[in-house]
Structure formats: structure tokens, C-alpha cells
Write a protein that holds these residues in place. Structure first.
Motif, PDB file in Angstrom:
ATOM      1  N   ASP A 138      54.214  62.873  99.855  1.00  0.00           N
ATOM      2  CA  ASP A 138      54.841  61.726 100.502  1.00  0.00           C
ATOM      3  C   ASP A 138      55.940  61.110  99.653  1.00  0.00           C
ATOM      4  OD1 ASP A 138      53.277  61.474 103.000  1.00  0.00           O
ATOM      5  OD2 ASP A 138      51.596  61.213 101.629  1.00  0.00           O
ATOM      6  N   VAL A 139      55.752  61.136  98.340  1.00  0.00           N
ATOM      7  CA  VAL A 139      56.753  60.561  97.439  1.00  0.00           C
ATOM      8  C   VAL A 139      56.561  61.188  96.054  1.00  0.00           C
ATOM      9  CG1 VAL A 139      55.297  58.587  96.782  1.00  0.00           C
ATOM     10  CG2 VAL A 139      57.792  58.376  96.646  1.00  0.00           C
ATOM     11  N   MET A 140      57.652  61.257  95.271  1.00  0.00           N
ATOM     12  CA  MET A 140      57.580  61.848  93.941  1.00  0.00           C
ATOM     13  C   MET A 140      58.149  60.863  92.919  1.00  0.00           C
ATOM     14  SD  MET A 140      58.488  65.898  94.523  1.00  0.00           S
ATOM     15  CE  MET A 140      60.255  65.681  94.417  1.00  0.00           C
ATOM     16  N   PHE A 141      57.408  60.678  91.817  1.00  0.00           N
ATOM     17  CA  PHE A 141      57.861  59.816  90.725  1.00  0.00           C
ATOM     18  C   PHE A 141      57.800  60.583  89.412  1.00  0.00           C
ATOM     19  CE2 PHE A 141      56.110  56.709  93.783  1.00  0.00           C
ATOM     20  CZ  PHE A 141      57.226  55.882  93.934  1.00  0.00           C
ATOM     21  N   SER A 142      58.845  60.420  88.611  1.00  0.00           N
ATOM     22  CA  SER A 142      58.865  60.925  87.238  1.00  0.00           C
ATOM     23  C   SER A 142      58.729  59.749  86.289  1.00  0.00           C
ATOM     24  CB  SER A 142      60.182  61.659  86.956  1.00  0.00           C
ATOM     25  OG  SER A 142      60.384  61.813  85.562  1.00  0.00           O
ATOM     26  N   SER A 143      57.987  59.941  85.210  1.00  0.00           N
ATOM     27  CA  SER A 143      57.825  58.867  84.227  1.00  0.00           C
ATOM     28  C   SER A 143      59.163  58.430  83.640  1.00  0.00           C
ATOM     29  CB  SER A 143      56.884  59.313  83.106  1.00  0.00           C
ATOM     30  OG  SER A 143      57.389  60.474  82.461  1.00  0.00           O
ATOM     31  N   HIS A 144      60.178  59.286  83.709  1.00  0.00           N
ATOM     32  CA  HIS A 144      61.498  58.913  83.184  1.00  0.00           C
ATOM     33  C   HIS A 144      62.122  57.789  84.002  1.00  0.00           C
ATOM     34  CE1 HIS A 144      60.731  62.736  81.270  1.00  0.00           C
ATOM     35  NE2 HIS A 144      61.723  62.502  80.438  1.00  0.00           N
ATOM     36  N   GLN A 145      61.709  57.644  85.257  1.00  0.00           N
ATOM     37  CA  GLN A 145      62.176  56.517  86.068  1.00  0.00           C
ATOM     38  C   GLN A 145      61.675  55.191  85.524  1.00  0.00           C
ATOM     39  OE1 GLN A 145      60.820  59.016  89.807  1.00  0.00           O
ATOM     40  NE2 GLN A 145      61.655  57.061  90.479  1.00  0.00           N
ATOM     41  N   PHE A 146      60.554  55.223  84.812  1.00  0.00           N
ATOM     42  CA  PHE A 146      59.893  54.006  84.361  1.00  0.00           C
ATOM     43  C   PHE A 146      60.037  53.768  82.866  1.00  0.00           C
ATOM     44  CE2 PHE A 146      57.052  55.553  87.950  1.00  0.00           C
ATOM     45  CZ  PHE A 146      57.711  54.794  88.909  1.00  0.00           C
ATOM     46  N   GLY A 147      60.672  54.697  82.164  1.00  0.00           N
ATOM     47  CA  GLY A 147      60.910  54.508  80.740  1.00  0.00           C
ATOM     48  C   GLY A 147      59.674  54.591  79.873  1.00  0.00           C
ATOM     49  N   ARG A 158      54.360  50.028  85.968  1.00  0.00           N
ATOM     50  CA  ARG A 158      55.629  50.246  86.677  1.00  0.00           C
ATOM     51  C   ARG A 158      55.453  51.140  87.887  1.00  0.00           C
ATOM     52  NH1 ARG A 158      58.639  50.923  80.803  1.00  0.00           N
ATOM     53  NH2 ARG A 158      58.350  48.720  80.208  1.00  0.00           N
ATOM     54  N   LEU A 159      54.559  52.109  87.802  1.00  0.00           N
ATOM     55  CA  LEU A 159      54.265  52.946  88.971  1.00  0.00           C
ATOM     56  C   LEU A 159      53.705  52.097  90.102  1.00  0.00           C
ATOM     57  CD1 LEU A 159      53.899  55.698  90.395  1.00  0.00           C
ATOM     58  CD2 LEU A 159      51.645  55.847  89.303  1.00  0.00           C
ATOM     59  N   ARG A 160      52.800  51.196  89.762  1.00  0.00           N
ATOM     60  CA  ARG A 160      52.175  50.376  90.805  1.00  0.00           C
ATOM     61  C   ARG A 160      53.178  49.417  91.440  1.00  0.00           C
ATOM     62  NH1 ARG A 160      46.506  46.994  90.243  1.00  0.00           N
ATOM     63  NH2 ARG A 160      46.223  46.631  92.493  1.00  0.00           N
ATOM     64  N   ASN A 161      54.166  48.990  90.669  1.00  0.00           N
ATOM     65  CA  ASN A 161      55.229  48.156  91.255  1.00  0.00           C
ATOM     66  C   ASN A 161      56.080  48.960  92.230  1.00  0.00           C
ATOM     67  OD1 ASN A 161      54.590  45.766  89.936  1.00  0.00           O
ATOM     68  ND2 ASN A 161      55.841  46.250  88.150  1.00  0.00           N
ATOM     69  N   ALA A 162      56.311  50.228  91.905  1.00  0.00           N
ATOM     70  CA  ALA A 162      57.130  51.086  92.762  1.00  0.00           C
ATOM     71  C   ALA A 162      56.348  51.638  93.951  1.00  0.00           C
ATOM     72  CB  ALA A 162      57.702  52.241  91.946  1.00  0.00           C
ATOM     73  N   GLU A 163      55.064  51.865  93.748  1.00  0.00           N
ATOM     74  CA  GLU A 163      54.191  52.469  94.766  1.00  0.00           C
ATOM     75  C   GLU A 163      52.908  51.649  94.824  1.00  0.00           C
ATOM     76  OE1 GLU A 163      52.440  54.906  97.576  1.00  0.00           O
ATOM     77  OE2 GLU A 163      54.521  54.979  96.927  1.00  0.00           O
ATOM     78  N   PRO A 164      52.911  50.559  95.579  1.00  0.00           N
ATOM     79  CA  PRO A 164      51.709  49.705  95.604  1.00  0.00           C
ATOM     80  C   PRO A 164      50.491  50.484  96.109  1.00  0.00           C
ATOM     81  CG  PRO A 164      53.590  48.573  96.588  1.00  0.00           C
ATOM     82  CD  PRO A 164      53.991  50.008  96.404  1.00  0.00           C
TER      83      PRO A 164
END
Length: 220
Positions: A138-147, A158-164
């Protein structure tokens, strides 16, 4: 075969990529064979010497940090175009057996499928182009997006802020023990370890502190 059934109350699956959905054999081959060959050739040394004297020490120094996973960082450190080299040596990029069927089962069960990877965005792009990862999630996140890498608490905030997501109704699956412990510290209710992430190496010992499966194919 050790199989697990996800609890019915799990609504969100947070999923690692390399060693969980994709075969870690590609990364093992790339970093321990391909990169030393290119590095050694450029500097007039054998691949074995390049790995032992130049690459391994630098990898050890970066372990557990975002740089460990950063393709741009290693391209600068080793003076190699690692993105181009990865694209030229992509034949081992592959799904682990049963991983796509696992994702289809979970999607049919109505669960949200979220990729949470330390993989660099450029590496993720190369792998997605090769085996079409995005179509199964459904969605993809890389840790590099969150520093921050998944080993650090900041990543989870930061993941939870982006993907509640509700940690009490979330499961996380990974093959890295340090990451699994970080997920537990972040309050994720259901954590599962994968013990056979790399088809080119023997299975890892079963962890004593987490439920585990050889592969996601064994999760029902």
C-alpha cells in the motif's frame, strides 16, 4: 516447519524488505563480491584484499548508522558509481519463495501493507524496477526519508507521523535483531523474526526473545 498465524486484531503490517520479502543473497553477493572486485580493479589489488583491508573496516565503522545503508555515502567513500554497478548486476534481485503469495493473503484479509526499509531510495528504485515491489504494497517508506535508521527510536516516531498506525493493532516483520528490539521498544504489539533471509547462507539461529519463522511464507 514452524508456522505462525497473525492475530485477528492485526490491521497493519510493517514489513522489512531485504531478507524478509526479497532474498538477501543479492546484497551479500553485491557487497562481498561485486564491490570488492570493482574497488580492487580500480586500485590494483585483489578483491579479497580490497574487502579485507578497505571495505570491511569501513562497513564495521558504519554499522547501525544511516550511512551503513546509504548508497550515496558508499559511492563517495569508495569512489564508485554504485547505482550504476547495482543496475548492471541486478540478476540476483528476487523475491523470497512465497513472499508475494504471503502479501496477497494479507491484502485479502484486509490488512494494510506498509514497507518500512533501511534500503536507500535509489536501491529501492532499482529493486522495484526489477521485481515490481510497489504493486504488492500500500505504501513504501525508506528510513532515509526520516533521517534515522530503524535501529533508532527516531525512526519509529517519524514513521508513525507519516503513517498513522495503532501499535496495538500492528505487526512488524524483520530479520535484523537490533531492529526487532527497536520495534518492541516503540510499542509494536506483534513482532516476528525471519531466520532464513539469505538463500546463499545457512539459516540463522532461532531467536529466544521473538516469535520466528524461516520465511514470511510460513505466516498464515
Amino acid at each position: 516447519m514452524n508456522s505462525l498465524r497473525l492475530p485477528d486484531h492485526i490491521r497493519t503490517l510493517l514489513l522489512d524488505l531485504d531478507g524478509t520479502l526479497l532474498d538477501l543473497a543479492f546484497d551479500t553477493h553485491f557487497w562481498l563480491e561485486v564491490v570488492p572486485e570493482y574497488y580492487g580493479r580500480k586500485r590494483g589489488m585483489s578483491a579479497e584484499r580490497a574487502l579485507r583491508e578497505e571495505i570491511h573496516p569501513r562497513l564495521r565503522d558504519a554499522e547501525g548508522t544511516l550511512n551503513w545503508y546509504c548508497l550515496d555515502y558508499w559511492s563517495r567513500m569508495l569512489d564508485l558509481d554504485l547505482s550504476a554497478i547495482k543496475s548492471q548486476h541486478d540478476e540476483r534481485i528476487a523475491w523470497l519463495p512465497g513472499a508475494r503469495e504471503f502479501l496477497a493473503r494479507q491484502r485479502a484479509a484486509g490488512r494494510r501493507l506498509v514497507l518500512a526499509t533501511n534500503s536507500h531510495p535509489e536501491t529501492l528504485r532499482i529493486k522495484d524496477e526489477k521485481v515490481d515491489i510497489r504493486a504488492h504494497l500500500d505504501v513504501m517508506f525508506s528510513s532515509h526519508q526520516f533521517g534515522a535508521p530503524k535501529e533508532h527510536a527516531e525512526f519509529w516516531l517519524r514513521l508513525r507521523n507519516a503513517e498513522p498506525f495503532d501499535p496495538a493493532h500492528t505487526a512488524f516483520i524483520d530479520d535484523n535483531p537490533k531492529v526487532l528490539h527497536a520495534a518492541r521498544a516503540a510499542g509494536i504489539a506483534c513482532i516476528i523474526a525471519v531466520t532464513n533471509p539469505d538463500s546463499s547462507r545457512p539459516p540463522r539461529p532461532a531467536p529466544a526473545d521473538f516469535p520466528h519463522v524461516a520465511a514470511v511464507a510460513d505466516i498464515l
